[in-house]
Design a protein around this motif. Structure first.
Motif, PDB file in Angstrom:
ATOM      1  N   ALA A  55      43.827  45.262  43.688  1.00  0.00           N
ATOM      2  CA  ALA A  55      44.435  44.097  44.341  1.00  0.00           C
ATOM      3  C   ALA A  55      43.537  42.868  44.225  1.00  0.00           C
ATOM      4  N   LEU A  56      42.229  43.066  44.391  1.00  0.00           N
ATOM      5  CA  LEU A  56      41.295  41.940  44.287  1.00  0.00           C
ATOM      6  C   LEU A  56      41.213  41.426  42.850  1.00  0.00           C
ATOM      7  N   ARG A  57      41.208  42.326  41.896  1.00  0.00           N
ATOM      8  CA  ARG A  57      41.165  41.888  40.493  1.00  0.00           C
ATOM      9  C   ARG A  57      42.446  41.156  40.106  1.00  0.00           C
ATOM     10  N   GLY A  58      43.584  41.619  40.614  1.00  0.00           N
ATOM     11  CA  GLY A  58      44.825  40.884  40.376  1.00  0.00           C
ATOM     12  C   GLY A  58      44.796  39.506  41.003  1.00  0.00           C
ATOM     13  N   PHE A  59      44.189  39.395  42.178  1.00  0.00           N
ATOM     14  CA  PHE A  59      44.019  38.113  42.855  1.00  0.00           C
ATOM     15  C   PHE A  59      43.164  37.167  42.010  1.00  0.00           C
ATOM     16  N   GLN A  78      37.411  24.634  47.076  1.00  0.00           N
ATOM     17  CA  GLN A  78      36.887  23.968  48.270  1.00  0.00           C
ATOM     18  C   GLN A  78      36.970  24.869  49.505  1.00  0.00           C
ATOM     19  N   GLN A  79      38.003  25.686  49.593  1.00  0.00           N
ATOM     20  CA  GLN A  79      38.203  26.526  50.774  1.00  0.00           C
ATOM     21  C   GLN A  79      37.383  27.815  50.734  1.00  0.00           C
ATOM     22  N   LEU A  80      36.987  28.253  49.549  1.00  0.00           N
ATOM     23  CA  LEU A  80      36.370  29.570  49.414  1.00  0.00           C
ATOM     24  C   LEU A  80      35.090  29.735  50.234  1.00  0.00           C
ATOM     25  N   PRO A  81      34.123  28.792  50.223  1.00  0.00           N
ATOM     26  CA  PRO A  81      32.907  29.010  51.026  1.00  0.00           C
ATOM     27  C   PRO A  81      33.191  29.190  52.518  1.00  0.00           C
ATOM     28  N   ASP A  82      34.073  28.355  53.084  1.00  0.00           N
ATOM     29  CA  ASP A  82      34.396  28.480  54.504  1.00  0.00           C
ATOM     30  C   ASP A  82      35.089  29.808  54.793  1.00  0.00           C
ATOM     31  N   MET A  83      35.989  30.220  53.905  1.00  0.00           N
ATOM     32  CA  MET A  83      36.662  31.506  54.080  1.00  0.00           C
ATOM     33  C   MET A  83      35.656  32.655  54.058  1.00  0.00           C
ATOM     34  N   HIS A 122      36.375  34.894  40.374  1.00  0.00           N
ATOM     35  CA  HIS A 122      36.005  36.080  39.593  1.00  0.00           C
ATOM     36  C   HIS A 122      34.632  36.599  40.024  1.00  0.00           C
ATOM     37  N   ALA A 123      33.681  35.690  40.263  1.00  0.00           N
ATOM     38  CA  ALA A 123      32.346  36.103  40.697  1.00  0.00           C
ATOM     39  C   ALA A 123      32.404  36.756  42.079  1.00  0.00           C
ATOM     40  N   PHE A 124      33.180  36.186  42.982  1.00  0.00           N
ATOM     41  CA  PHE A 124      33.326  36.758  44.326  1.00  0.00           C
ATOM     42  C   PHE A 124      33.927  38.156  44.266  1.00  0.00           C
ATOM     43  N   VAL A 125      34.997  38.316  43.501  1.00  0.00           N
ATOM     44  CA  VAL A 125      35.653  39.626  43.397  1.00  0.00           C
ATOM     45  C   VAL A 125      34.717  40.651  42.766  1.00  0.00           C
ATOM     46  N   ALA A 126      33.993  40.248  41.721  1.00  0.00           N
ATOM     47  CA  ALA A 126      33.058  41.175  41.084  1.00  0.00           C
ATOM     48  C   ALA A 126      31.988  41.634  42.071  1.00  0.00           C
ATOM     49  N   GLY A 143      28.085  50.943  47.684  1.00  0.00           N
ATOM     50  CA  GLY A 143      27.827  51.115  49.105  1.00  0.00           C
ATOM     51  C   GLY A 143      26.921  50.067  49.708  1.00  0.00           C
ATOM     52  N   ALA A 144      26.856  48.897  49.102  1.00  0.00           N
ATOM     53  CA  ALA A 144      26.013  47.818  49.637  1.00  0.00           C
ATOM     54  C   ALA A 144      26.692  47.178  50.847  1.00  0.00           C
ATOM     55  N   SER A 145      25.924  46.384  51.584  1.00  0.00           N
ATOM     56  CA  SER A 145      26.456  45.712  52.768  1.00  0.00           C
ATOM     57  C   SER A 145      27.407  44.595  52.350  1.00  0.00           C
ATOM     58  N   VAL A 146      28.658  44.705  52.775  1.00  0.00           N
ATOM     59  CA  VAL A 146      29.647  43.684  52.440  1.00  0.00           C
ATOM     60  C   VAL A 146      29.292  42.354  53.099  1.00  0.00           C
ATOM     61  N   ALA A 147      28.772  42.410  54.326  1.00  0.00           N
ATOM     62  CA  ALA A 147      28.434  41.178  55.049  1.00  0.00           C
ATOM     63  C   ALA A 147      27.364  40.382  54.304  1.00  0.00           C
ATOM     64  N   SER A 148      26.315  41.069  53.812  1.00  0.00           N
ATOM     65  CA  SER A 148      25.252  40.366  53.091  1.00  0.00           C
ATOM     66  C   SER A 148      25.766  39.807  51.770  1.00  0.00           C
ATOM     67  N   VAL A 149      26.669  40.544  51.108  1.00  0.00           N
ATOM     68  CA  VAL A 149      27.250  40.059  49.857  1.00  0.00           C
ATOM     69  C   VAL A 149      28.084  38.803  50.118  1.00  0.00           C
ATOM     70  N   LEU A 150      28.895  38.818  51.168  1.00  0.00           N
ATOM     71  CA  LEU A 150      29.716  37.659  51.507  1.00  0.00           C
ATOM     72  C   LEU A 150      28.846  36.447  51.834  1.00  0.00           C
ATOM     73  N   LYS A 151      27.790  36.672  52.591  1.00  0.00           N
ATOM     74  CA  LYS A 151      26.898  35.576  52.958  1.00  0.00           C
ATOM     75  C   LYS A 151      26.232  34.961  51.736  1.00  0.00           C
ATOM     76  N   THR A 152      25.773  35.830  50.825  1.00  0.00           N
ATOM     77  CA  THR A 152      25.141  35.335  49.588  1.00  0.00           C
ATOM     78  C   THR A 152      26.134  34.568  48.725  1.00  0.00           C
ATOM     79  N   GLN A 153      27.358  35.093  48.621  1.00  0.00           N
ATOM     80  CA  GLN A 153      28.375  34.411  47.826  1.00  0.00           C
ATOM     81  C   GLN A 153      28.704  33.036  48.385  1.00  0.00           C
ATOM     82  N   ALA A 154      28.842  32.942  49.691  1.00  0.00           N
ATOM     83  CA  ALA A 154      29.154  31.643  50.318  1.00  0.00           C
ATOM     84  C   ALA A 154      28.033  30.641  50.051  1.00  0.00           C
TER      85      ALA A 154
END
Length: 253
Positions: free
Chosen positions: A211-215, A157-162, A225-229, A238-249
């Motif tokens: 660290a992320l894979r351990g998380f 439940q918290q992951l999209p807002d985070m 797992h999908a978010f970390v991957a 070297g892709a844009s982290v911001a666009s990846v985060l937005k798509t994941q949310a």
């Protein structure tokens, strides 16, 4: 003089209560995030209450003796479950095993004594005592499984807002680690605690990818797992982290 002395003592007592060291420490702790409070408690054990400082360590000593009675495979699985439950209230393997033993022995003794006093039939009394003792022995396992499930649900439940908060921070110019630290500072709950642990491992010298894979392995939720991957792939290519985060949310919602 008596009135002056009484008023002075009353004022001193009020000021001592308001500005005492304990109150000051409590106010400071309230201004910290859950992750920071947990780290403060580890660094300064005397800030904990009596139960945390005395009773729980005594139970831990008893638990180390009980621990030798269990197979290593069961201990490993139990440690993983406790970790996925977020070490609820400082729970560890030893205390958990002691709780199982105390509940089982207490139930056996209580129902046995009640059966004797009630002069119940031997067969019925034995069945009730054995069944209740067995249920009491496995009750902590059922509770722990419930804690794991509830924590996973909260994280989902918290992951999209985070991720939205991370996206805003990254778009504002912060690096991923700095954005993660900002989210941990301003948030609470199990996901913020896990992100705080990721930061701690990175600061201790571990790679961000490890660290992320351990998380993800600790939480064991498909969405995580999908978010970390996605983050690892963005980091590698070297892709844009911001666009990846937005798509994941967006996909999580």
């Amino acid at each position: 003089l008596g009135v002056v002395a009484a008023v002075s003592l009353l004022a001193y007592g009020a000021l001592d209560i308001v500005f005492s060291e304990d109150r000051t420490v409590s106010r400071r702790l309230k201004g910290l995030s859950e992750y920071e409070v947990a780290k403060v408690m580890e660094a300064e054990p005397l800030l904990r209450n009596f139960g945390d400082r005395v009773i729980r360590p005594a139970l831990a000593v008893l638990g180390r003796g009980v621990r030798a009675m269990w197979p290593a495979r069961y201990m490993h699985r139990l440690r993983d479950r406790i970790e996925r439950a977020g070490h609820h209230r400082g729970l560890d393997v030893e205390r958990f095993l002691v709780a199982k033993g105390v509940l089982a022995l207490g139930t056996f003794g209580l129902l046995g004594a009640m059966s004797v006093l009630a002069q119940a039939r031997v067969t019925l009394a034995a069945f009730l005592v054995v069944a209740s003792t067995t249920l009491a022995f496995f009750a902590p396992d059922a509770w722990l499984n419930g804690e794991v499930a509830r924590r996973k649900e909260r994280i989902i439940q918290q992951l999209p807002d985070m991720l939205d908060m991370l996206t805003i921070s990254v778009q504002a110019g912060l690096g991923f680690d700095a954005a993660l630290a900002k989210v941990v500072k301003s948030s609470g709950g199990p996901l913020a605690q896990e992100f705080g642990r990721v930061l701690q491992e990175v600061q201790a010298g571990a790679g961000r990818k490890d660290a992320l894979r351990g998380f993800a392995d600790r939480i064991d939720v498909p969405q995580v797992h999908a978010f970390v991957a996605a983050i690892v792939q963005a980091d590698v290519f070297g892709a844009s982290v911001a666009s990846v985060l937005k798509t994941q949310a967006k996909e999580l919602r």
